[in-house]
Design an enzyme around this catalytic site. Structure first.
Site, PDB file in Angstrom:
ATOM      1  N   GLU A 132       5.658 -10.684 -32.959  1.00  0.00           N
ATOM      2  CA  GLU A 132       4.687 -10.096 -33.888  1.00  0.00           C
ATOM      3  C   GLU A 132       3.344  -9.812 -33.242  1.00  0.00           C
ATOM      4  O   GLU A 132       2.732  -8.768 -33.486  1.00  0.00           O
ATOM      5  CB  GLU A 132       4.512 -11.018 -35.095  1.00  0.00           C
ATOM      6  CG  GLU A 132       5.651 -11.002 -36.091  1.00  0.00           C
ATOM      7  CD  GLU A 132       6.833 -11.860 -35.671  1.00  0.00           C
ATOM      8  OE1 GLU A 132       7.860 -11.846 -36.368  1.00  0.00           O
ATOM      9  OE2 GLU A 132       6.710 -12.551 -34.628  1.00  0.00           O
ATOM     10  N   HIS A 201       8.989 -19.481 -45.893  1.00  0.00           N
ATOM     11  CA  HIS A 201       9.200 -18.110 -46.351  1.00  0.00           C
ATOM     12  C   HIS A 201       8.637 -17.890 -47.753  1.00  0.00           C
ATOM     13  O   HIS A 201       8.969 -16.889 -48.392  1.00  0.00           O
ATOM     14  CB  HIS A 201      10.695 -17.773 -46.336  1.00  0.00           C
ATOM     15  CG  HIS A 201      11.257 -17.632 -44.959  1.00  0.00           C
ATOM     16  ND1 HIS A 201      12.524 -17.140 -44.723  1.00  0.00           N
ATOM     17  CD2 HIS A 201      10.734 -17.914 -43.747  1.00  0.00           C
ATOM     18  CE1 HIS A 201      12.767 -17.140 -43.419  1.00  0.00           C
ATOM     19  NE2 HIS A 201      11.686 -17.609 -42.813  1.00  0.00           N
TER      20      HIS A 201
END
Length: 396
Positions: A132, A201
């Site tokens: 990322e 998450h």
């Protein structure tokens, strides 16, 4: 790399897609639901019977299929609306490109980029490694050379790995370069509490990015505003973080056939009212509207505003509502400590304190990691009965 990216627009603009259909993968098992009308001219019918409050509600009851078919426009799920907005902007402007994990031929983890690689080529829809920080930095560099990258985070929690690029480069380079560079970059992806996705998450990171100078934040909540905000974010000269809620991707709504672009700095009046202003955004919009049905039957007339723009706040719309109702309830899924609600409370107190007849009330998620167990997960997030109780207490 910059030279290669700079030439990708002309090289891939002539590729034509042979299949424009969008099909959900087998893993997509969330129920299809419909969003409520975008504007309501009057109060909800007070004679309507109150149904049982449904915890974890995400939308109102679906309309009759026959009446839906007679309306102008076309029906899309929220993830399809995001894709349509992105596809239209890629067709309009060859500088628009997409970076992210599995965004290419797989179509993204939630299918927002499905078939775009077939139509625009592998350079404009670029699959990246699981890195990322690297591909977000590459997007910043591409924006500096004149491209308009859209970065997809497979999950907003993963973008913490790119926080340095987003903060120190994406948000600040226009200032630190003395205005020599603009960074027209969109950073988007799913977040929020899902259905037993676990703590890692289920993060709500809106307030993390809100503190970064130079970044705009918006949160979509319906297919209509998802498409309009996506298009506006891509066209903006500022870096924009677009928050999407993982439980809203299968929300269905009829949207116009003609092109439209929404403002990145305007709130949406969901339901006009007189007694209390309820400010919310993203998934909590539907918890609030679920609670509103009960409140109306109890004799209350709440005004519901989806703030949509998390930075900057639309203080014009918010202020006019506060001046009318004199009471404010904020409902968010963000954490209570340092959340969006805390910033919004401060802004209202600073600008409209004299119009308040009661202290601002803020309902937020608990400051704990989101449990995996479904019943415990539910307890950490604001539910409709809590909203009803808060309004009743606020309006005493």
């Amino acid at each position: 790399m910059a030279a290669m990216l700079q030439s990708l627009g002309a090289a891939s603009a002539s590729v034509v897609s042979s299949d424009h259909s969008i099909k959900l993968p087998p893993a997509f098992s969330l129920p299809v639901v419909r969003s409520e009308a975008r504007s309501i001219s009057g109060p909800i019918n007070a004679t309507r019977k109150t149904g049982k409050l449904i915890t974890k509600a995400v939308a109102a009851k679906a309309e009759n299929p026959a009446s839906a078919a007679s309306k102008p426009g076309h029906e899309l799920l929220l993830f399809e609306a995001l894709r349509e907005g992105l596809e239209e902007e890629m067709g309009r402007d060859p500088r628009v490109c997409v970076f992210g994990e599995d965004v290419g031929h797989y179509g993204g983890s939630y299918k927002v980029t499905k078939d775009l690689a077939k139509k625009y080529g592998d350079l404009r829809v670029l699959d990246t490694p699981i890195a990322e920080n690297s591909f977000t930095g590459m997007a910043v560099g591409a924006a500096m050379t004149g491209l308009r990258p859209v970065v997809e985070g497979m999950n907003m929690g993963f973008l913490l790995l790119a926080f340095n690029q987003i903060s120190d480069n994406c948000g600040m380079l226009h200032y630190t370069s003395g205005g020599q560079f603009t960074i027209p970059t969109v950073i988007r992806g799913p977040g929020g509490v899902g259905r037993q996705l676990g703590a890692e998450h289920s993060q709500r990171l809106e307030s993390y990015f809100q503190s970064i100078p130079g970044i705009q934040l918006v949160a979509c909540s319906t297919p209509y505003n998802a498409k309009g905000l996506m298009k506006a974010a891509i066209r903006s000269e500022n870096p924009v973080v677009l928050f999407e809620h993982v439980l809203l991707y299968n929300l269905k709504e009829r949207i116009p056939d003609e092109e439209y672009v929404l403002s990145l700095e305007e709130a949406e009046m969901v339901r006009p009212g007189e007694h209390v202003t309820i400010l919310t955004y993203s998934r909590m919009r539907y918890h609030v509207m679920q609670a509103a049905k009960t409140l109306v039957n109890k004799g209350y007339d709440p005004e519901v505003i989806d703030i949509r723009s998390l930075k900057p706040f639309d203080l014009y719309t918010i202020g006019n509502s506060v001046k009318k109702t004199h009471r404010v309830l904020i409902v968010e899924e963000c954490m209570r400590t340092g959340g969006i609600g805390a910033s919004l409370t401060a802004a209202i107190n600073e600008n409209f304190h004299d119009y308040l007849d009661a202290p601002i009330v803020c309902l937020s998620s608990q400051d704990v990691p989101t449990p995996y167990a479904g019943t415990l997960e539910e307890w950490t997030v604001v539910q409709p009965p809590q909203i009803v109780a808060a309004v009743e207490k606020l309006c005493q």
